[in-house]
Design a protein around this motif. Sequence first.
Motif, PDB file in Angstrom:
ATOM      1  N   SER A 135      -0.563  -9.185  -2.528  1.00  0.00           N
ATOM      2  CA  SER A 135      -1.415  -7.726  -1.407  1.00  0.00           C
ATOM      3  C   SER A 135      -0.557  -7.905  -0.094  1.00  0.00           C
ATOM      4  O   SER A 135      -0.378  -7.154   0.241  1.00  0.00           O
ATOM      5  CB  SER A 135      -2.692  -7.257  -2.045  1.00  0.00           C
ATOM      6  N   LYS A 171       2.730   5.379  -5.239  1.00  0.00           N
ATOM      7  CA  LYS A 171       3.377   4.435  -7.012  1.00  0.00           C
ATOM      8  C   LYS A 171       4.315   4.736  -6.539  1.00  0.00           C
ATOM      9  O   LYS A 171       5.204   2.995  -7.164  1.00  0.00           O
ATOM     10  CB  LYS A 171       2.917   4.803  -7.718  1.00  0.00           C
ATOM     11  N   ASP A 228       0.993  -1.154  -0.452  1.00  0.00           N
ATOM     12  CA  ASP A 228       0.010   0.221   0.192  1.00  0.00           C
ATOM     13  C   ASP A 228       0.822   1.094  -0.546  1.00  0.00           C
ATOM     14  O   ASP A 228       0.354   2.494  -0.083  1.00  0.00           O
ATOM     15  CB  ASP A 228      -0.772   0.066   1.375  1.00  0.00           C
ATOM     16  N   ASP A 229       1.884   0.984  -0.174  1.00  0.00           N
ATOM     17  CA  ASP A 229       2.620   2.554  -0.428  1.00  0.00           C
ATOM     18  C   ASP A 229       2.846   3.328  -1.215  1.00  0.00           C
ATOM     19  O   ASP A 229       2.060   2.941  -2.690  1.00  0.00           O
ATOM     20  CB  ASP A 229       4.026   1.579  -0.456  1.00  0.00           C
TER      21      ASP A 229
END
Length: 226
Positions: free
Chosen positions: A106, A78, A75-76
Amino acid sequence: AEADDQLIIDAGQKQFGATVCGSCGMIYSADSLEDNFQHTQFHQSFLDGIKFVGWKKERVVAEFWDGKIILVLPDDPKYAVKKAEDVRRLADNELGFQQVSLRCPSQAKTYLYVNSDRMVVGCLIAEHIRQGFRVLEQPEQTKDMTREDFMEHHRAWCCSTTPEKAICGVSRIWVFSLARRKGIATRMLDTVRNSFVYGGHLTKEEIAFSDPTPDGKLFATKYCEK
Ligand code: ACO
Ligand code: ZN
């Protein structure tokens, strides 16, 4: 590159000289037009791929005299995820598996080793798993073993088909060819053990390697012995 960076492997024949590029590490025949072309193609894209410009927010999980380890999570931002993917692609390319995708992208945690020249020279991808097949030798006394016992133990270790409980699966471990045997893989794995589970520490037995290459096996065996 400086002259010192160029290593010539003398294969015994004059026209068959393999050169190792001192910057990208590619081994090629400098006498071959085709090889030179391929090297030129590879060289810049590889160096661009491992170049690390620095990020506003870096999750530094370890620091060393010659670099640091940055953890990238799915989730960092892009740019961070893209860098992790770029390096993984370079590693996969070298490992020869082109199409193998991650078990669960994920959930994957990517550890990048960035050296003091701002290059990503190491990459380790770890995933949560429930079981693994033992490829690592267990710390165990072999002192009083008979030769037969030892061989049996050794074979069992080589060919284990019994799943065992593991917590962390290493699906990729890669170190830039010109940076190997300097303890970078060791330090990445130590760091995984200290940071993979929040507030916990994983033992070597709780780590499993998926499909190790010959290099990977030699490294893993040695790592587990220590
Ligand atoms: N041959 C023999 N022993 C080795 C090797 C090797 N190729 N590589 C590591 N070791 C052993 C050595 O005992 C070494 O200690 P020493 O140098 O003091 O003798 C010890 O392991 C620690 O090695 P490191 O320096 O920590 O390992 P390195 O940073 O060189 O990285 C790696 C090892 C990742 C396997 C590297 O060689 C590499 O990237 N190879 C190509 C890619 C690859 O095959 N990766 C493994 C795929 S398996 C998977 O991803 C699950
Ligand atoms: Zn090159």
